[in-house]
Structures are given as C-alpha cells and as structure tokens.
Design a protein around this motif. Structure first.
Motif, PDB file in Angstrom:
ATOM      1  N   ARG A 192      -1.180  -1.240  -1.495  1.00  0.00           N
ATOM      2  CA  ARG A 192       0.250  -1.270  -1.812  1.00  0.00           C
ATOM      3  C   ARG A 192       0.870  -2.610  -1.464  1.00  0.00           C
ATOM      4  NH1 ARG A 192       5.450  -0.257  -0.374  1.00  0.00           N
ATOM      5  NH2 ARG A 192       6.619   1.100  -1.810  1.00  0.00           N
ATOM      6  N   ALA A 193       0.480  -3.188  -0.318  1.00  0.00           N
ATOM      7  CA  ALA A 193       1.027  -4.493   0.070  1.00  0.00           C
ATOM      8  C   ALA A 193       0.612  -5.578  -0.912  1.00  0.00           C
ATOM      9  CB  ALA A 193       0.575  -4.845   1.478  1.00  0.00           C
ATOM     10  N   HIS A 194      -0.617  -5.501  -1.413  1.00  0.00           N
ATOM     11  CA  HIS A 194      -1.085  -6.480  -2.396  1.00  0.00           C
ATOM     12  C   HIS A 194      -0.250  -6.416  -3.672  1.00  0.00           C
ATOM     13  CE1 HIS A 194      -3.734  -8.793  -4.995  1.00  0.00           C
ATOM     14  NE2 HIS A 194      -3.874  -7.739  -5.786  1.00  0.00           N
ATOM     15  N   LEU A 195      -0.031  -5.213  -4.188  1.00  0.00           N
ATOM     16  CA  LEU A 195       0.761  -5.074  -5.413  1.00  0.00           C
ATOM     17  C   LEU A 195       2.231  -5.387  -5.166  1.00  0.00           C
ATOM     18  CD1 LEU A 195      -0.833  -1.819  -6.883  1.00  0.00           C
ATOM     19  CD2 LEU A 195      -1.284  -4.189  -7.532  1.00  0.00           C
ATOM     20  N   ASP A 207       4.333   1.944  -6.842  1.00  0.00           N
ATOM     21  CA  ASP A 207       3.856   3.316  -6.669  1.00  0.00           C
ATOM     22  C   ASP A 207       3.471   3.946  -8.002  1.00  0.00           C
ATOM     23  OD1 ASP A 207       4.273   3.237  -3.877  1.00  0.00           O
ATOM     24  OD2 ASP A 207       6.404   3.648  -4.174  1.00  0.00           O
ATOM     25  N   GLU A 208       4.136   3.534  -9.074  1.00  0.00           N
ATOM     26  CA  GLU A 208       3.808   4.081 -10.394  1.00  0.00           C
ATOM     27  C   GLU A 208       2.395   3.669 -10.826  1.00  0.00           C
ATOM     28  OE1 GLU A 208       8.405   4.052 -12.156  1.00  0.00           O
ATOM     29  OE2 GLU A 208       6.832   2.832 -13.076  1.00  0.00           O
ATOM     30  N   GLY A 225       9.557 -10.574  -9.781  1.00  0.00           N
ATOM     31  CA  GLY A 225      10.831  -9.896  -9.991  1.00  0.00           C
ATOM     32  C   GLY A 225      10.680  -8.483 -10.510  1.00  0.00           C
ATOM     33  N   ILE A 226       9.613  -7.813 -10.133  1.00  0.00           N
ATOM     34  CA  ILE A 226       9.356  -6.443 -10.577  1.00  0.00           C
ATOM     35  C   ILE A 226       9.830  -5.493  -9.482  1.00  0.00           C
ATOM     36  CG2 ILE A 226       7.548  -4.809 -11.257  1.00  0.00           C
ATOM     37  CD1 ILE A 226       5.901  -7.237 -12.183  1.00  0.00           C
ATOM     38  N   PRO A 227      10.547  -4.425  -9.815  1.00  0.00           N
ATOM     39  CA  PRO A 227      11.027  -3.506  -8.785  1.00  0.00           C
ATOM     40  C   PRO A 227       9.883  -2.861  -8.012  1.00  0.00           C
ATOM     41  CG  PRO A 227      11.602  -2.727 -10.988  1.00  0.00           C
ATOM     42  CD  PRO A 227      11.005  -4.062 -11.152  1.00  0.00           C
ATOM     43  N   ALA A 228      10.142  -2.549  -6.740  1.00  0.00           N
ATOM     44  CA  ALA A 228       9.099  -2.010  -5.863  1.00  0.00           C
ATOM     45  C   ALA A 228       8.636  -0.636  -6.318  1.00  0.00           C
ATOM     46  CB  ALA A 228       9.602  -1.954  -4.430  1.00  0.00           C
ATOM     47  N   ARG A 229       9.503   0.127  -6.974  1.00  0.00           N
ATOM     48  CA  ARG A 229       9.085   1.462  -7.409  1.00  0.00           C
ATOM     49  C   ARG A 229       7.940   1.401  -8.416  1.00  0.00           C
ATOM     50  NH1 ARG A 229      13.945   0.500 -10.112  1.00  0.00           N
ATOM     51  NH2 ARG A 229      13.776   0.516 -12.399  1.00  0.00           N
ATOM     52  N   ARG A 230       7.808   0.271  -9.120  1.00  0.00           N
ATOM     53  CA  ARG A 230       6.736   0.117 -10.086  1.00  0.00           C
ATOM     54  C   ARG A 230       5.374   0.096  -9.402  1.00  0.00           C
ATOM     55  NH1 ARG A 230       4.729   1.435 -14.843  1.00  0.00           N
ATOM     56  NH2 ARG A 230       3.345  -0.179 -15.701  1.00  0.00           N
ATOM     57  N   GLY A 282      -5.061   5.944  -9.956  1.00  0.00           N
ATOM     58  CA  GLY A 282      -5.660   6.920  -9.051  1.00  0.00           C
ATOM     59  C   GLY A 282      -5.886   6.446  -7.640  1.00  0.00           C
ATOM     60  N   LEU A 283      -5.077   5.510  -7.159  1.00  0.00           N
ATOM     61  CA  LEU A 283      -5.245   4.982  -5.794  1.00  0.00           C
ATOM     62  C   LEU A 283      -4.097   5.366  -4.875  1.00  0.00           C
ATOM     63  CD1 LEU A 283      -6.585   1.364  -6.468  1.00  0.00           C
ATOM     64  CD2 LEU A 283      -7.896   3.414  -5.901  1.00  0.00           C
ATOM     65  N   SER A 284      -3.330   6.383  -5.211  1.00  0.00           N
ATOM     66  CA  SER A 284      -2.175   6.750  -4.389  1.00  0.00           C
ATOM     67  C   SER A 284      -2.598   7.183  -2.995  1.00  0.00           C
ATOM     68  CB  SER A 284      -1.374   7.866  -5.066  1.00  0.00           C
ATOM     69  OG  SER A 284      -0.858   7.432  -6.312  1.00  0.00           O
ATOM     70  N   GLU A 285      -3.719   7.896  -2.885  1.00  0.00           N
ATOM     71  CA  GLU A 285      -4.132   8.413  -1.577  1.00  0.00           C
ATOM     72  C   GLU A 285      -4.661   7.323  -0.652  1.00  0.00           C
ATOM     73  OE1 GLU A 285      -6.893  11.538  -2.127  1.00  0.00           O
ATOM     74  OE2 GLU A 285      -5.476  12.868  -3.177  1.00  0.00           O
ATOM     75  N   VAL A 286      -5.090   6.194  -1.198  1.00  0.00           N
ATOM     76  CA  VAL A 286      -5.626   5.109  -0.366  1.00  0.00           C
ATOM     77  C   VAL A 286      -4.726   3.881  -0.443  1.00  0.00           C
ATOM     78  CG1 VAL A 286      -8.011   5.897  -0.562  1.00  0.00           C
ATOM     79  CG2 VAL A 286      -7.087   4.342  -2.281  1.00  0.00           C
TER      80      VAL A 286
END
Length: 406
Positions: A91-94, A109-110, A102-107, A116-120
């Motif tokens: 998540r920190a990398h993305l 998590d999307e 200038g991309i919103p942070a919510r993107r 398929g990497l939400s759990e890690v």
C-alpha cells in the motif's frame, strides 16, 4: 494509439532495433513477440521515454511520452516487477506513486482489490513471491486508470488461476476501448489473449497481422488418416489413390498418414472409391507456437547444442550384478575384511656417506698387523663413576610413650 515510424536504437556498434514501423490500435490486445534479444524490451523502453531513439520516432496519441501532460494518468506500464522499494508495504508503494501523480488515495485500495492483494497490503513487498510482485506491478500500471497500457511478461511467475485472471483482465481492458500492448513468450497464452500480433526478429519487423492470418500464413493444414491395422493392401491402395489425386502423403510414427493438399471431403471420397475403411479422418490446424517457430527459426540468436557427456557415461553393470554384493563374488557372499594397517611415515633418503681418509694411529706395544692394517690395543671398558657415600643421617629420638614415664 501507439505509433512507431522508422524506430532505430544502437548501442555503439550493436543495433538493437532497426527501422521499426508499426501501429498499436485501441480496442485490441496486441501481442509483441520475438526471440530473446530481438529488441522487444528496448522498443518498450523507447515508447516510455526511458531510452532515446537513435533514429525515427514513437508517439502515444500523437505525442512523445515525455511531452504527455501528466503521463502516468494516460499511460500505465509494467516493465519490471522488481521496480519497487522492498522495505515499503504494497500500500505504501502504491500510495507514493499516487501522490507523485496527483491520484487520490482511495484509488490505491481499489487497485489492490482488483489485483487481489488487499489482505497483504500492509506487508513489506520484499517478502512477496514472484507472482505477488507481478500483481503489485499490474496494480501500479492500473493506478491512474490510463487509456494505454504496456505489459512486459505479465504472467511470469503466476499460477494457473493468476494466468486466467490476467487473460480476462487484458481482454476486458481492450473491450473498454483501451490500447493494450503485451509482450510474452508464452505462445499458448498469446493465442487465447491477443487479437493482433507484431513479431520482430533481430530488431526488425517480421509480421504485423491478426492472429488468424499469422497462423494461416506461416503454417500448413493437413489431415490425419488412419486405416485398419494389419490391412496393408488397403493402406497401399489408399496411399496410391491420394497420391494420384495430387495429395502429399507422409507416414507418421504411430501408423497414421499425414495428408497435405487435399480437403477432408475429397479424402473421404477417394477412400470410398478405393474400397478402404477409415478408422480416423481428422483435420489438423497449426497452433500459434508452430507458426511462430516456423517464422522465427532463422532469427534465433541463442541455440542449444547436444550434450555429449564426454567422459561421464557410466559402464553397465556386469551380468548377474545385484545391489549389496561385491562384483566378482557370488550373491550373498561378502569377502573377508582385511586387518587395518596404519599408514607408515615415508622413509626419507639418507645422504650418501662420503669415504674418509684413514687416520694413522700409533701402534702400541704388542700389537700385531692384520691385512696390512695396524692393530690397536683393545680399549679397556670405562669404569663406572664412583658412587658417593651416603651422608650420615643423625638418629632421631623415638617418640615417648606414656608407659615409659612410669
């Protein structure tokens, strides 16, 4: 759309890409094929502005990559899945890439959910496997929701489920009207994913065709025919009839016949006229791998040789050999063990004794001559050294006893 015109790249005296011209249309998955060292990665790097062309030009939507306004929002790419800081979480990398573009942070998590990497997402990326690293790289390419996507070996390290997911993802992105440019060495996967192919060899364009046209232009369809086993007369009659009709018949190792140049209905009619029963009559269409190998066989730079195994071929065991017994003895017999003899130290050579001149000696009285050598009197044995007398030891008074006091 990606357009290359006369694209050339040289590194000193070596030319990696020469006069390459092609277009990558939107709404299609375009496969980029070629042997190792053909210049695929170099071409992709020039498209993304990472390498400057020696000659020609390449544009994305009519602009060079470096002149695109906010290029990460328009072009997404995966060239190296290891292009990340291993100490950062996924998540920190993305999130770092999103903040730079200038991309919103919510993107963030999307796209983590898409790949398929939400759990890690909170795990450090240096602990990721090769397949997980590929998923993270695809997430980075999708981060800005771009219209142009470039992927270099996107299924490398993925399991079958991951390969199917990437295939469906590519086709879905192309169906949305995006430009998808994919480089891969997996011909079977390209046959199921790509709509169009661009093939290069030794830096030059070899083909720019749809997949079906590419296979048809670089392969030959044939029919497999099998007659009843043991009926050699019927087989020979059919072979003669097919040859007279203009077909090319080649026997195969399993006993079938490979027939080229005649359609299946014509083969069936000829077999009926020859009064020959058929156990098999099936069409065979060449695969993308076969067509690709036929086209690029002259552009391969790295070829393997036969393993001669010189000096490594083991001799076959002697007849009657069975594991567990010594060769030369009957099975079940073990030769007696020899007693252990410790190794002896090596004997060092002694230097030769040099002869010495005889020392004249005085002849004693009474000595005789023997063989011309003066005899010497016998030497008396040496007397032992005198033994010193023991020193006088004063007598000690005996201990007194109580009864002596009385």
């Amino acid at each position: 759309m990606i357009e290359a015109v006369g694209l050339t790249k040289s590194y000193g005296a070596r030319t990696a890409v020469y006069n390459l011209t092609f277009r990558v249309q939107p709404g299609k998955v375009t496969g980029f094929l070629g042997p190792n060292g053909a210049g695929k990665s170099t071409t992709m790097r020039m498209i993304l502005g990472l390498d400057h062309p020696t000659g020609g030009s390449v544009t994305i939507g009519g602009y060079p990559y470096r002149q695109l306004p906010n290029a990460p929002r328009q072009v997404g790419a995966l060239l190296d899945a290891n292009a990340k800081h291993g100490g950062r979480s996924a998540r920190a990398h993305l999130l770092c890439l999103a903040q730079l573009s200038g991309i919103p942070a919510r993107r963030v998590d999307e796209v983590l959910g898409v790949v398929g990497l939400s759990e890690v997402a909170r795990r450090r990326s240096k602990a990721f496997s090769l397949g997980m690293g590929q998923r993270l790289g695809i997430a980075a390419a999708l981060l800005g929701d771009p219209q142009v996507l470039l992927f270099d070996e996107p299924v490398n390290g993925l399991d079958p489920e991951g390969i199917l997911w990437v295939r469906n993802l590519m086709r879905r992105l192309a169906a949305e009207g995006r430009t998808v440019f994919v480089s891969s060495h997996l011909m079977s996967e390209m046959a199921q994913t790509a709509d169009h192919l661009i093939v290069i060899g030794r830096g030059q364009l070899m083909a720019d065709l749809p997949v079906r046209d590419f296979i048809a232009a670089n392969s030959t369809d044939f029919a497999r025919v099998r007659t009843p086993d043991g009926d050699e007369a019927a087989r020979e009659a059919l072979v003669k009839a097919l040859g007279d009709a203009g077909g090319q018949v080649h026997p195969e190792a399993d006993g079938a016949l490979k027939v080229v140049g005649l359609p299946l209905p014509r083969i069936s009619d000829l077999a009926h006229e020859a009064d020959t029963r058929l156990w098999e009559l099936s069409p065979h269409q060449a695969s993308l791998e076969e067509a690709y190998m036929r086209m690029t066989q002259g552009a391969v730079d790295f070829r393997s040789t036969a393993d001669q195994r010189a000096g490594l071929v083991q001799q076959a065991p002697a007849p009657g050999y069975a594991p567990g017994h010594t060769p030369g003895y009957a099975p079940g017999y073990a030769p007696p063990q020899q007693p252990y003899v410790p190794p002896q130290p090596p004997v060092q050579a002694q230097p030769p004794v040099q002869p010495q001149a005889p020392v004249p000696a005085q002849r004693a009285a009474g000595a005789t001559m023997a063989l011309g050598v003066p005899a010497l009197p016998p030497t008396p044995p040496a007397s032992p050294p005198p033994v010193a007398a023991p020193a006088d030891i004063p007598e000690q008074p005996a201990p007194s006893r109580p009864e002596d006091a009385r």
